[in-house]
Design an enzyme around this catalytic site. Sequence first.
Site, PDB file in Angstrom:
ATOM      1  N   HIS A 188     -80.034 -16.810 -65.530  1.00 29.48           N
ATOM      2  CA  HIS A 188     -80.759 -16.542 -64.280  1.00 29.48           C
ATOM      3  C   HIS A 188     -80.776 -15.043 -63.975  1.00 29.48           C
ATOM      4  O   HIS A 188     -81.310 -14.637 -62.947  1.00 29.48           O
ATOM      5  CB  HIS A 188     -80.109 -17.311 -63.135  1.00 29.48           C
ATOM      6  CG  HIS A 188     -78.739 -16.826 -62.753  1.00 29.48           C
ATOM      7  ND1 HIS A 188     -77.741 -16.596 -63.676  1.00 29.48           N
ATOM      8  CD2 HIS A 188     -78.195 -16.514 -61.550  1.00 29.48           C
ATOM      9  CE1 HIS A 188     -76.651 -16.173 -63.045  1.00 29.48           C
ATOM     10  NE2 HIS A 188     -76.901 -16.114 -61.758  1.00 29.48           N
ATOM     11  N   GLN A 217     -82.315 -10.926 -59.101  1.00 29.86           N
ATOM     12  CA  GLN A 217     -82.504 -11.413 -60.471  1.00 29.86           C
ATOM     13  C   GLN A 217     -83.861 -11.047 -61.081  1.00 29.86           C
ATOM     14  O   GLN A 217     -83.959 -10.811 -62.285  1.00 29.86           O
ATOM     15  CB  GLN A 217     -82.264 -12.933 -60.504  1.00 29.86           C
ATOM     16  CG  GLN A 217     -80.815 -13.284 -60.124  1.00 29.86           C
ATOM     17  CD  GLN A 217     -80.648 -14.678 -59.556  1.00 29.86           C
ATOM     18  OE1 GLN A 217     -81.524 -15.526 -59.716  1.00 29.86           O
ATOM     19  NE2 GLN A 217     -79.525 -14.930 -58.895  1.00 29.86           N
ATOM     20  N   GLU A 225     -72.743  -9.376 -69.173  1.00 28.36           N
ATOM     21  CA  GLU A 225     -71.924 -10.080 -70.162  1.00 28.36           C
ATOM     22  C   GLU A 225     -72.724 -10.337 -71.430  1.00 28.36           C
ATOM     23  O   GLU A 225     -72.194 -10.281 -72.538  1.00 28.36           O
ATOM     24  CB  GLU A 225     -71.366 -11.379 -69.549  1.00 28.36           C
ATOM     25  CG  GLU A 225     -70.236 -11.087 -68.552  1.00 28.36           C
ATOM     26  CD  GLU A 225     -69.975 -12.172 -67.505  1.00 28.36           C
ATOM     27  OE1 GLU A 225     -69.255 -11.893 -66.536  1.00 28.36           O
ATOM     28  OE2 GLU A 225     -70.509 -13.298 -67.658  1.00 28.36           O
ATOM     29  N   TRP A 228     -76.329 -10.334 -62.099  1.00 28.17           N
ATOM     30  CA  TRP A 228     -75.980  -9.072 -62.741  1.00 28.17           C
ATOM     31  C   TRP A 228     -74.776  -9.218 -63.678  1.00 28.17           C
ATOM     32  O   TRP A 228     -74.737  -8.633 -64.757  1.00 28.17           O
ATOM     33  CB  TRP A 228     -75.733  -7.983 -61.694  1.00 28.17           C
ATOM     34  CG  TRP A 228     -75.471  -6.648 -62.313  1.00 28.17           C
ATOM     35  CD1 TRP A 228     -74.400  -5.848 -62.098  1.00 28.17           C
ATOM     36  CD2 TRP A 228     -76.308  -5.948 -63.262  1.00 28.17           C
ATOM     37  NE1 TRP A 228     -74.503  -4.700 -62.852  1.00 28.17           N
ATOM     38  CE2 TRP A 228     -75.663  -4.743 -63.577  1.00 28.17           C
ATOM     39  CE3 TRP A 228     -77.521  -6.251 -63.885  1.00 28.17           C
ATOM     40  CZ2 TRP A 228     -76.191  -3.813 -64.473  1.00 28.17           C
ATOM     41  CZ3 TRP A 228     -78.056  -5.328 -64.784  1.00 28.17           C
ATOM     42  CH2 TRP A 228     -77.387  -4.129 -65.068  1.00 28.17           C
ATOM     43  N   ASN A 229     -73.803 -10.034 -63.275  1.00 28.54           N
ATOM     44  CA  ASN A 229     -72.640 -10.201 -64.162  1.00 28.54           C
ATOM     45  C   ASN A 229     -73.047 -10.862 -65.470  1.00 28.54           C
ATOM     46  O   ASN A 229     -72.633 -10.434 -66.545  1.00 28.54           O
ATOM     47  CB  ASN A 229     -71.555 -11.028 -63.479  1.00 28.54           C
ATOM     48  CG  ASN A 229     -71.023 -10.330 -62.250  1.00 28.54           C
ATOM     49  OD1 ASN A 229     -70.346  -9.314 -62.350  1.00 28.54           O
ATOM     50  ND2 ASN A 229     -71.380 -10.841 -61.080  1.00 28.54           N
ATOM     51  N   SER A 230     -73.852 -11.902 -65.381  1.00 31.99           N
ATOM     52  CA  SER A 230     -74.277 -12.596 -66.596  1.00 31.99           C
ATOM     53  C   SER A 230     -75.094 -11.655 -67.481  1.00 31.99           C
ATOM     54  O   SER A 230     -74.936 -11.642 -68.707  1.00 31.99           O
ATOM     55  CB  SER A 230     -75.104 -13.834 -66.252  1.00 31.99           C
ATOM     56  OG  SER A 230     -74.282 -14.778 -65.592  1.00 31.99           O
ATOM     57  N   HIS A 251     -68.960 -11.878 -57.171  1.00 28.00           N
ATOM     58  CA  HIS A 251     -68.384 -10.662 -56.591  1.00 28.00           C
ATOM     59  C   HIS A 251     -66.874 -10.598 -56.811  1.00 28.00           C
ATOM     60  O   HIS A 251     -66.325  -9.542 -57.067  1.00 28.00           O
ATOM     61  CB  HIS A 251     -68.690 -10.594 -55.086  1.00 28.00           C
ATOM     62  CG  HIS A 251     -70.159 -10.444 -54.797  1.00 28.00           C
ATOM     63  ND1 HIS A 251     -70.682  -9.373 -54.132  1.00 28.00           N
ATOM     64  CD2 HIS A 251     -71.221 -11.231 -55.117  1.00 28.00           C
ATOM     65  CE1 HIS A 251     -72.005  -9.497 -54.044  1.00 28.00           C
ATOM     66  NE2 HIS A 251     -72.351 -10.634 -54.636  1.00 28.00           N
ATOM     67  N   ASP A 302     -67.112  -4.764 -50.336  1.00 28.09           N
ATOM     68  CA  ASP A 302     -68.385  -5.261 -50.815  1.00 28.09           C
ATOM     69  C   ASP A 302     -69.581  -4.733 -50.010  1.00 28.09           C
ATOM     70  O   ASP A 302     -69.478  -4.483 -48.798  1.00 28.09           O
ATOM     71  CB  ASP A 302     -68.376  -6.783 -50.714  1.00 28.09           C
ATOM     72  CG  ASP A 302     -69.260  -7.430 -51.742  1.00 28.09           C
ATOM     73  OD1 ASP A 302     -68.738  -7.871 -52.770  1.00 28.09           O
ATOM     74  OD2 ASP A 302     -70.495  -7.476 -51.505  1.00 28.09           O
TER      75      ASP A 302
HETATM   76  N1  UDP Z   1     -69.347 -17.927 -64.745  1.00 22.81           N
HETATM   77  C1  UDP Z   1     -68.442 -18.569 -65.558  1.00 22.81           C
HETATM   78  N2  UDP Z   1     -68.647 -19.889 -65.835  1.00 22.81           N
HETATM   79  C2  UDP Z   1     -69.696 -20.609 -65.349  1.00 22.81           C
HETATM   80  C3  UDP Z   1     -70.627 -19.936 -64.519  1.00 22.81           C
HETATM   81  C4  UDP Z   1     -70.435 -18.597 -64.241  1.00 22.81           C
HETATM   82  O1  UDP Z   1     -67.469 -17.960 -66.024  1.00 22.81           O
HETATM   83  O2  UDP Z   1     -69.818 -21.790 -65.658  1.00 22.81           O
HETATM   84  C5  UDP Z   1     -69.129 -16.512 -64.407  1.00 22.81           C
HETATM   85  C6  UDP Z   1     -70.001 -15.592 -65.217  1.00 22.81           C
HETATM   86  O3  UDP Z   1     -69.358 -15.235 -66.420  1.00 22.81           O
HETATM   87  C7  UDP Z   1     -70.181 -14.416 -64.267  1.00 22.81           C
HETATM   88  C8  UDP Z   1     -70.117 -15.046 -62.884  1.00 22.81           C
HETATM   89  O4  UDP Z   1     -69.483 -16.300 -63.055  1.00 22.81           O
HETATM   90  O5  UDP Z   1     -69.127 -13.498 -64.407  1.00 22.81           O
HETATM   91  C9  UDP Z   1     -71.494 -15.279 -62.276  1.00 22.81           C
HETATM   92  O6  UDP Z   1     -72.002 -14.079 -61.804  1.00 22.81           O
HETATM   93  P1  UDP Z   1     -73.559 -13.736 -61.873  1.00 22.81           P
HETATM   94  O7  UDP Z   1     -73.711 -12.396 -61.225  1.00 22.81           O
HETATM   95  O8  UDP Z   1     -74.063 -13.845 -63.245  1.00 22.81           O
HETATM   96  O9  UDP Z   1     -74.262 -14.870 -61.055  1.00 22.81           O
HETATM   97  P2  UDP Z   1     -74.077 -15.487 -59.582  1.00 22.81           P
HETATM   98  O10 UDP Z   1     -73.082 -16.576 -59.717  1.00 22.81           O
HETATM   99  O11 UDP Z   1     -73.595 -14.374 -58.691  1.00 22.81           O
HETATM  100  O12 UDP Z   1     -75.445 -15.984 -59.261  1.00 22.81           O
END
Ligand code: UDP
Length: 469
Positions: free
Chosen positions: A354, A379, A362, A357-359, A16, A119
């Site tokens: 996993h 997820q 990306e 949403w960010n992954s 977030h 948020d």
């Molecule tokens: N991330 C990163 N390095 C890591 C693990 C995660 O930069 O080793 C970043 C990833 O690029 C993303 C965020 O952390 O921007 C993780 O967000 P996501 O929504 O994918 O998963 P969450 O951590 O919320 O389960």
Amino acid sequence: MGELHVFFFPLMAQGHMIPTLDMAKLFASRGVKATIITTPLNQPVFTKTIDKYTQLGFQMEIRLLEFPAVEVGLPEDCHSVDKVPSPESLPSFFKACAMLQEPLEQILQELRPDCLVADLFFPWATKAAAKFDIPRLIFHGSSYLALCAANSLRTHKPFNDVSSDSELFTIPNLPHELKLTRLQISPEEMRKRVWEPQDKCYGEIYNSFYELERDFEEHYRNVMGIRTWSIGPLSLHNRDVEDKAQRGKKSTIDELECLKWLDSKNPHSVVYICFGSVANFAPSQLHEMAMGIEASGMDFVWVIRNKREEDNGSEKWMPEGFEERTKGKGLVIRGWAPQVLILDHEAVGAFVTHCGWNSTLEAVCAGVPMVTWPLLNDQFYNEKLATEILRIGIRVGSNEWKGSDSDGVKREAIAEAIKKVMIGEESEEMRSRAKAMKDKAKKAIEEGGSSYLDLGSLLDELRAFHAKH
Ligand code: UDP
């Protein structure tokens, strides 16, 4: 018309805080003064970027609120979701969050911003903002598809119509037919806390873009009747190596060393494996994962972070001789990886994710197809978007929502899915669809693109609101 001042208040979790920082930077690039609200221990997530962009002339600053961790019985340093000792302590964490309402009101009163972007997990922020006649926007760290599906489940309860936990049911009234099992949805308690409708607020901001999930965006706006603005993908606003490398936490690997390693590999020959910032696997599953990765025969970058205390960093689960056998073929990163930097490298051919949403976004931005391995939260929905709607991913076959110690996926399934996404006809097709979506993502945030225009109309509205008050 005076300049706009917007507050950004993310849930203290990497998934977030990272997109919120990107969002604040984006607003600042459009002439808005952006203030980020967080707690002292989370300040390092933001400071470097804020310092850099302030020097470049952006108006960005940070305001800190003391986090009452100890008062709710959490360890003193427990200021973010990844530090919460167990899923059972999450309610205490959210209780401490809710105690931030009063200090938040104090700075709202003091600084009188034109808008509060807070948020989804801070429902009380709407009341706080209303006291000062400040519009509150919800920032959704998730997909439209996830919200539409969750809303349908809450309204229609189709999971009551099946007789076993593993039987598929259709999620009713969605623009596309999607099926899930009871095992893949969150326990009742979680569903209530997260997805119950909140006090009516000004509207919602999505880290998504029209071309990515058009049907669900339209459904959300038109059928569910909620005002939203899609301004993503936010991660695309990180253009140089420094920005891409510096996200969330400091990488535990030297970025240049990592890039050098990838430079030595052929295009699309490396699989990148990482599960975000909070996922937690059982040791037996990590063992199986190692065996599966090795059996796939592919070169890989594997990010390992497991916070189980009994592991004690000893990694007893690691197959004997794994790292010697895979020397040169694999790069293991323990801790935090520069994810966007890695995904954007041409050597990377697939992402085992996993489906946070960010992954997921990306991966889309990098044009990299996915092996989807959802564990919990939204997820399983995001997996549907990747595999069934966009068709740029293949399921590894994880079938059960699990808050911790996730397990049950066998090495054969892992190796099989990785091979399928990396090589062969289906892989080529997925790669070309992923590339096409990557181009659309880029266009969306460029001047005149869908996300660019959506943000423009939000800012126009806020300016008009500002002028009237
Ligand atoms: N991330 C990163 N390095 C890591 C693990 C995660 O930069 O080793 C970043 C990833 O690029 C993303 C965020 O952390 O921007 C993780 O967000 P996501 O929504 O994918 O998963 P969450 O951590 O919320 O389960």
